[in-house]
Design a protein around this motif. Structure first.
Motif, PDB file in Angstrom:
ATOM      1  N   ARG A 272       0.837  -1.193   0.000  1.00  0.00           N
ATOM      2  CA  ARG A 272       0.000   0.000   0.000  1.00  0.00           C
ATOM      3  C   ARG A 272       0.875   1.247   0.000  1.00  0.00           C
ATOM      4  N   PRO A 273       0.363   2.399  -0.390  1.00  0.00           N
ATOM      5  CA  PRO A 273       1.160   3.620  -0.413  1.00  0.00           C
ATOM      6  C   PRO A 273       1.815   3.863   0.939  1.00  0.00           C
ATOM      7  N   GLY A 274       3.034   4.389   0.882  1.00  0.00           N
ATOM      8  CA  GLY A 274       3.791   4.624   2.094  1.00  0.00           C
ATOM      9  C   GLY A 274       5.128   3.941   2.020  1.00  0.00           C
TER      10      GLY A 274
ATOM     11  N   GLY B 212       5.787   0.342   1.846  1.00  0.00           N
ATOM     12  CA  GLY B 212       5.881  -1.082   2.090  1.00  0.00           C
ATOM     13  C   GLY B 212       4.600  -1.557   2.716  1.00  0.00           C
ATOM     14  N   GLY B 213       4.580  -2.827   3.157  1.00  0.00           N
ATOM     15  CA  GLY B 213       3.401  -3.366   3.798  1.00  0.00           C
ATOM     16  C   GLY B 213       3.140  -2.704   5.142  1.00  0.00           C
ATOM     17  N   HIS B 214       4.173  -2.122   5.759  1.00  0.00           N
ATOM     18  CA  HIS B 214       3.969  -1.283   6.927  1.00  0.00           C
ATOM     19  C   HIS B 214       4.829  -0.036   6.775  1.00  0.00           C
ATOM     20  N   ARG B 215       4.418   1.011   7.448  1.00  0.00           N
ATOM     21  CA  ARG B 215       5.232   2.223   7.441  1.00  0.00           C
ATOM     22  C   ARG B 215       6.448   2.025   8.342  1.00  0.00           C
ATOM     23  N   LEU B 216       7.545   2.669   7.979  1.00  0.00           N
ATOM     24  CA  LEU B 216       8.722   2.675   8.838  1.00  0.00           C
ATOM     25  C   LEU B 216       8.533   3.790   9.853  1.00  0.00           C
ATOM     26  N   ARG B 217       8.545   3.435  11.143  1.00  0.00           N
ATOM     27  CA  ARG B 217       8.163   4.401  12.172  1.00  0.00           C
ATOM     28  C   ARG B 217       9.242   4.653  13.214  1.00  0.00           C
ATOM     29  N   PHE B 218      10.406   4.048  13.115  1.00  0.00           N
ATOM     30  CA  PHE B 218      11.413   4.231  14.147  1.00  0.00           C
ATOM     31  C   PHE B 218      12.004   5.646  14.105  1.00  0.00           C
ATOM     32  N   THR B 219      12.504   6.093  15.242  1.00  0.00           N
ATOM     33  CA  THR B 219      13.184   7.386  15.317  1.00  0.00           C
ATOM     34  C   THR B 219      14.622   7.205  14.846  1.00  0.00           C
ATOM     35  N   PRO B 220      15.063   7.951  13.840  1.00  0.00           N
ATOM     36  CA  PRO B 220      16.410   7.724  13.290  1.00  0.00           C
ATOM     37  C   PRO B 220      17.501   7.915  14.338  1.00  0.00           C
ATOM     38  N   VAL B 221      18.544   7.140  14.199  1.00  0.00           N
ATOM     39  CA  VAL B 221      19.743   7.272  15.026  1.00  0.00           C
ATOM     40  C   VAL B 221      20.580   8.427  14.480  1.00  0.00           C
ATOM     41  N   ALA B 222      21.120   9.228  15.346  1.00  0.00           N
ATOM     42  CA  ALA B 222      21.943  10.358  14.924  1.00  0.00           C
ATOM     43  C   ALA B 222      23.345   9.890  14.542  1.00  0.00           C
ATOM     44  N   PRO B 223      23.990  10.515  13.565  1.00  0.00           N
ATOM     45  CA  PRO B 223      25.386  10.188  13.246  1.00  0.00           C
ATOM     46  C   PRO B 223      26.255  10.342  14.498  1.00  0.00           C
ATOM     47  N   ASN B 224      27.235   9.457  14.662  1.00  0.00           N
ATOM     48  CA  ASN B 224      28.089   9.504  15.851  1.00  0.00           C
ATOM     49  C   ASN B 224      29.395   8.785  15.571  1.00  0.00           C
ATOM     50  N   GLN B 225      30.303   8.836  16.534  1.00  0.00           N
ATOM     51  CA  GLN B 225      31.551   8.072  16.484  1.00  0.00           C
ATOM     52  C   GLN B 225      31.726   7.265  17.760  1.00  0.00           C
ATOM     53  N   ASP B 226      30.633   6.783  18.310  1.00  0.00           N
ATOM     54  CA  ASP B 226      30.678   6.003  19.534  1.00  0.00           C
ATOM     55  C   ASP B 226      31.208   4.600  19.266  1.00  0.00           C
TER      56      ASP B 226
ATOM     57  N   GLY C 135       9.072  -4.944   1.201  1.00  0.00           N
ATOM     58  CA  GLY C 135       9.628  -4.243   0.058  1.00  0.00           C
ATOM     59  C   GLY C 135      10.344  -2.958   0.367  1.00  0.00           C
ATOM     60  N   ASN C 136      10.643  -2.678   1.640  1.00  0.00           N
ATOM     61  CA  ASN C 136      11.471  -1.524   1.976  1.00  0.00           C
ATOM     62  C   ASN C 136      12.940  -1.884   1.774  1.00  0.00           C
ATOM     63  N   LEU C 137      13.696  -0.974   1.193  1.00  0.00           N
ATOM     64  CA  LEU C 137      15.115  -1.183   0.937  1.00  0.00           C
ATOM     65  C   LEU C 137      15.926  -0.791   2.165  1.00  0.00           C
ATOM     66  N   TRP C 138      16.852  -1.692   2.577  1.00  0.00           N
ATOM     67  CA  TRP C 138      17.767  -1.435   3.690  1.00  0.00           C
ATOM     68  C   TRP C 138      19.184  -1.383   3.133  1.00  0.00           C
ATOM     69  N   ILE C 139      19.943  -0.381   3.541  1.00  0.00           N
ATOM     70  CA  ILE C 139      21.243  -0.071   2.944  1.00  0.00           C
ATOM     71  C   ILE C 139      22.291  -0.006   4.039  1.00  0.00           C
ATOM     72  N   SER C 140      23.335  -0.812   3.934  1.00  0.00           N
ATOM     73  CA  SER C 140      24.465  -0.684   4.846  1.00  0.00           C
ATOM     74  C   SER C 140      25.589   0.067   4.147  1.00  0.00           C
ATOM     75  N   THR C 141      26.425   0.738   4.926  1.00  0.00           N
ATOM     76  CA  THR C 141      27.462   1.590   4.351  1.00  0.00           C
ATOM     77  C   THR C 141      28.861   1.112   4.711  1.00  0.00           C
TER      78      THR C 141
ATOM     79  N   GLY D 155       5.515   4.803  -3.251  1.00  0.00           N
ATOM     80  CA  GLY D 155       4.548   5.659  -2.600  1.00  0.00           C
ATOM     81  C   GLY D 155       5.112   6.973  -2.130  1.00  0.00           C
ATOM     82  N   ARG D 156       4.394   7.615  -1.225  1.00  0.00           N
ATOM     83  CA  ARG D 156       4.743   8.960  -0.761  1.00  0.00           C
ATOM     84  C   ARG D 156       6.054   8.998  -0.001  1.00  0.00           C
ATOM     85  N   GLU D 157       6.459   7.874   0.588  1.00  0.00           N
ATOM     86  CA  GLU D 157       7.684   7.837   1.385  1.00  0.00           C
ATOM     87  C   GLU D 157       8.921   7.463   0.563  1.00  0.00           C
ATOM     88  N   ARG D 158       8.773   7.235  -0.732  1.00  0.00           N
ATOM     89  CA  ARG D 158       9.908   6.866  -1.585  1.00  0.00           C
ATOM     90  C   ARG D 158      11.024   7.899  -1.438  1.00  0.00           C
TER      91      ARG D 158
END
Length: 687
Positions: free
Chosen positions: A94-96, A98-112, A588-594, A612-615
């Motif tokens: 469905r629009p958004g 994937g089958g569910h929306r991604l709702r987690f709070t993003p982790v901030a960049p760090n050097q921990d 169907g959400n794409l996950w990317i490691s760096t 969808g709208r979150e693309r």
């Protein structure tokens, strides 16, 4: 886990390297590839040189509408786990995104110096360097390592991870061991020329891969190593494991050596990076920077030098070599010039048969393999997508001639020895003047175009003039040069969306691309942050030979006008640099490691909806410890766990066992390890 808070900025490098990767990683992972001349000196045209010949094709479907195309097309069958045949595609999400929306709070960049996960999530080590794998393996002791112990323990740097369920609460985990960093493994290490035989043999045993049995902890998404009972599937593959060569090139003179005059048996696999799982449930693991393990103490035959140069194989003794030839002379090409030809393959391993010989599948070509992602065509032929991880190198796929037969493992295990190997050619559809390297989109609103898969070899018949089939497969780069394949920005992992059938390619970076070499598929010069390519094959069929493509992500600081996030509001996205490994969740959400974050913070794992709208809405899910790379990753089918391989923690210039730059995960010496991450309340990953 030991934690270390904000660290100094990553050191500036004196020469351009892979994004922000430290010089120590460059030395041991790829043999300082960026310091050497670009191996691809072919005259193959860049897009900018050929666009005028193709502008008549601009009336074709714009790849900017790929999101809508893949939702409505209905995907071909995708790869399946070992215990089931490939399933039909799921209904469009469905629009958004994937089958569910991604709702987690993003982790901030760090050097921990820790694995940082979003609020509500937990992380725990599953298995790490030195943990016992085989019965009788001793407990790891950093200062009392032996080759015999390491051959029975979990190997060093861990990259590709895949998972084979055995019921609800048990599974097998396969992990690649890509390379070793002897400066961090041994106290007082003085380089290959001064290394002891013991150190060299430990390093050899730390390469390869591991199969380990793991178990779920309670009803959570946490997994741990099984340490009791028979563990009959556990296995270590090393640089000394006996393997067989199969396919059209097996037995060819280019693969024969004094120790193997038939050219059909090889000992070991080297520098295995990414990989895949076949539709019949075997591991496909990819040998990448194999070139750096060889030396030539007295030159090489003149006829062999052009191919060695094209693959970056040394024809002298580099100062930074591991010098394995001091222990086994097969690594001296002056004495055994064909030994290097026996590495650089896709290796098929049966995780459920620890006594089976791994197979190096020559029909899939020889290059610096990254990825071996499988699926099935509409007519059930096996299809394998592969990248060649080098600046200005190519994207490939293999299509079997035979068809997959559900439940017939004996038949299916032969599919990769008969088929057609292709290389990709991309064509942009915008005027050359509109692709200026600034990041500004062309007038049609997208970096996009069309493409074709050019056949190189079909069975034992070469389709490249002047080369036999075996020569095409052993010297695949030279064959691809001849047919005019498109030079790309380090093609790494390639994955197929299980919901839509679209193909996604991680192009990690290429700082050597000049302003005059930009093109619509590689739209940025001095590309230190990389980008993602999206491909939809004709009829959404993996067996097709033509496709449409677009660039949904041009990575970097969102404030940089040269970045692009599929048109999403860049003020709301996480900064991302150097995409490397990819995976999809079941929705169907794409996950990317760096790998080698050039923005100065630790590498991490990111999620991006592709529909969808979150693309284009990129959010950082986790960061790995200081100096480490994010590998794997893998999300279980039930979406309760994400596995991430934390590779080379603390691999920072100047670090040593007496002065470690990281103390993750035990508070002592850094240990490359696989972690599981789960939601503390049992929710789906990302939901």
């Amino acid at each position: 886990m030991a934690e270390r808070q904000v660290r100094r900025a990553l050191p500036l490098l004196s020469v351009p390297r892979h994004g922000g990767r430290d010089a120590l990683t460059c030395k041991y992972r790829c043999g300082n590839a960026c310091d050497h001349p670009v191996p691809n000196t072919s005259g193959n045209a860049y897009f900018g040189d050929i666009l005028a010949d193709h502008l008549s094709r601009r009336g074709m479907l714009r790849a900017g509408a790929l999101g809508a195309l893949v939702v409505g097309a209905g995907a071909a069958a995708s790869a399946a786990p070992a215990y089931a045949a490939p399933a039909a595609p799921a209904a469009p999400a469905r629009p958004g995104g994937g089958g569910h929306r991604l709702r987690f709070t993003p982790v901030a960049p760090n050097q921990d110096d820790k694995v940082t996960v979003p609020d509500g999530y937990e992380a725990s080590v599953v298995v790490g360097w030195g943990d016992p794998v085989l019965p009788g393996a001793p407990k790891f002791d950093f200062d009392r390592q032996t080759p015999e112990a390491q051959a029975r323990q979990f190997g060093y740097n861990c990259d590709y991870v895949t998972f084979f369920p055995m019921g609800r609460d048990r599974a097998l985990l396969w992990v690649n061991h890509e390379y070793t960093d002897e400066e961090l493994m041994f106290r007082g290490y003085q380089g290959g020329a001064a290394a002891t035989e013991q150190q060299i043999r430990i390093a050899m045993a730390a390469h390869g891969g591991s199969v380990v049995e793991i178990e779920r902890v309670g009803r959570t998404g946490r997994w741990k190593l099984v340490t009791r009972g028979r563990r009959r599937f556990n296995r270590r593959v090393t640089a000394h494991t006996k393997m067989v060569l199969t396919g059209p090139a097996a037995g060819h003179p280019l693969l024969r050596t004094a120790a193997d005059p038939r050219g059909r048996e090889v000992y070991g696999m080297l520098n295995n990076c990414a990989g895949g799982v076949s539709p019949w449930g075997t591991v496909l693991t990819a040998e990448e920077n194999f070139n750096q393990y060889f030396v030539a103490t007295n030159g090489v035959p003149a006829e062999a030098k052009p191919a060695f140069d094209r693959y970056g194989v040394p024809t002298n003794v580099p100062d930074d070599s591991r010098r394995w030839d001091r222990v086994e002379e097969r690594f001296d090409l002056s004495k055994h010039p064909n030994e290097a030809n026996r590495f650089g393959w896709i290796v098929e391993i049966d995780p459920f048969d620890p006594h089976s010989a791994p197979r190096k599948r020559t029909h899939l070509g020889r290059f610096k393999h990254e990825a071996a992602t499988s699926t099935l065509s509409r007519d059930k032929r096996a299809v394998i997508y592969m990248g060649d991880d080098e600046r200005f190198d190519y994207i490939y796929k293999f299509v079997s001639s035979g068809r997959y037969v559900p439940g017939s493992r004996r038949h299916n295990m032969k599919l990769l020895d008969h088929g057609t190997l292709y290389v990709a050619k991309f064509t942009g559809d915008s005027p050359e003047a509109e692709i200026d390297g600034s990041g500004k989109l062309p007038s049609d609103g997208a970096f996009d175009g069309s493409g074709e898969w050019i056949p190189l070899v079909r069975g034992d018949r070469s389709l490249v003039p002047g080369m036999t089939a075996a020569e095409v497969l052993v010297h695949t780069r030279l064959a691809a040069d001849k047919v005019g394949a498109t030079k790309m920005d380090r093609p790494e992992d390639i994955e197929r969306n299980p919901r839509t059938g679209a193909i996604y390619v991680a192009l990690t970076n290429n700082t050597r691309r000049t302003p005059g070499q930009v093109d619509e598929a590689n739209p940025r010069p001095a590309n230190k942050h990389g980008h993602i390519l999206e491909i939809v094959e004709r009829g959404n069929d993996a067996g097709a030979t033509t496709f449409r493509w677009s660039v949904p992500l041009v990575a970097g600081d969102p404030k940089d006008p040269a970045t692009y996030f599929a048109g999403y509001d860049k003020s709301k996205v996480s900064p991302i640099s150097c995409p490397d490994n990819l995976t999809f969740d079941s929705d169907g959400n794409l996950w990317i490691s760096t790998d080698g974050n050039a923005l100065g913070s630790n590498d991490g794992l990111f999620a991006m909806p592709v529909q969808g709208r979150e693309r284009g809405h990129v959010r950082q899910f986790l960061t790995v410890p200081y100096g480490a790379e994010t590998c794997g990753p893998l999300i279980t089918k039930d979406q309760k766990t994400v596995f991430v391989a934390v590779q080379h923690p603390g691999e920072i210039t100047g670090a040593s066992p007496d002065k470690p730059a990281s103390r993750w995960p035990d508070g002592d010496q850094p240990r490359p390890s696989v972690v599981s991450v789960w939601h503390e309340r049992g929710r789906d990953i990302g939901a």
